[in-house]
Scaffold this active site. Sequence first.
Site, mmCIF file in Angstrom:
data_model
loop_
_atom_site.group_PDB
_atom_site.id
_atom_site.type_symbol
_atom_site.label_atom_id
_atom_site.label_comp_id
_atom_site.label_asym_id
_atom_site.label_seq_id
_atom_site.Cartn_x
_atom_site.Cartn_y
_atom_site.Cartn_z
ATOM 1 N N HIS A 141 -2.464 -3.925 -7.378
ATOM 2 C CA HIS A 141 -1.960 -2.644 -7.889
ATOM 3 C C HIS A 141 -3.021 -1.851 -8.647
ATOM 4 C CE1 HIS A 141 2.128 -4.863 -7.689
ATOM 5 N NE2 HIS A 141 1.912 -4.179 -6.573
ATOM 6 N N CYS A 200 -10.799 16.740 -13.897
ATOM 7 C CA CYS A 200 -11.967 16.110 -13.271
ATOM 8 C C CYS A 200 -13.208 16.952 -13.544
ATOM 9 C CB CYS A 200 -11.724 15.992 -11.767
ATOM 10 S SG CYS A 200 -13.183 15.477 -10.837
ATOM 11 N N GLY A 240 3.319 -16.944 -12.804
ATOM 12 C CA GLY A 240 3.731 -15.893 -13.725
ATOM 13 C C GLY A 240 4.293 -14.657 -13.062
#
Length: 292
Positions: A141, A200, A240
């Site tokens: 992710h 940006c 986990g």
Amino acid sequence: HSVSRTSPNLAFVPACLPPDPLDVEELQRFVSNSKRLFVMTGAGISTESGIPDYRSEGVGLYARTDRRPIQHAEFVRSASARQRYWARNFVGWPQFSSHQPNRAHLVLRDWEKLGKLHWLVTQNVDALHAKAGSQRMTELHGCTHRVFCLDCGDQILRSELQEHFEALNPTWKAEAFGVAPDGDVFLTDEQVRNFQVPACRKCGGILKPDVTFFGDTVSREKVDFVHQRLAESDSMLVAGSSMQVYSGYRFALAAREKQLPIAILNIGPTRLDHFASLKLNSRCGELLPLIV
């Protein structure tokens, strides 16, 4: 070493019994029989480093608050949502970025060095596996320590962005109300109102952390790459994670299809319990160091 470095922070870890010696034996046998172990980790490996998770019973964010993580579409669509996200993230960053790996992260790094661990996939965005020194690894992710532009794709370090925030908001101050799993904190709308968000530097586009927000999808290239690493493996260990999120769960389904033995180390039930070869209900940082 100070005590805080060696003692786990258990504030966000659900209560559980110490490892049963029989469980230790079973996991030892599982790991010893593996030549190319594929490991997938989730938030439950980082709770002992003081980072809360979402789903743990009684101590997870969902159990303690009515807060929910930001949605990808909301972040992209709404300037005020981005302002709120980045203000909270700015306040939480110094603490979140200072978290250190715990014993479980270090054990998995050592297994990699020994050639036991073939590939590690983490669903976490906290960089703790990288800090521990893991290299044969995919951050499924993404990682909060990187930021990129949605328009031109330019990447910068999150620490660098923190300096831009400070320069733009020299007098802005906010008291935080508790830290969330992804490193942000809880602030009121009033606190957020005057916070300035940089664009940006290359193209003036929208800056976003290099993480997969809820409602977004992991890239096809990354998914295919992880499937290839799984195809080279002979067993799977889940550490986990309740595996409630499909982006990770799909790899367990693929492992089952390949008839790989699957072991789960997680406090509380998981989505895989009915087809795992082995299910252990212990703290990752307590049980993994017992395996040689």
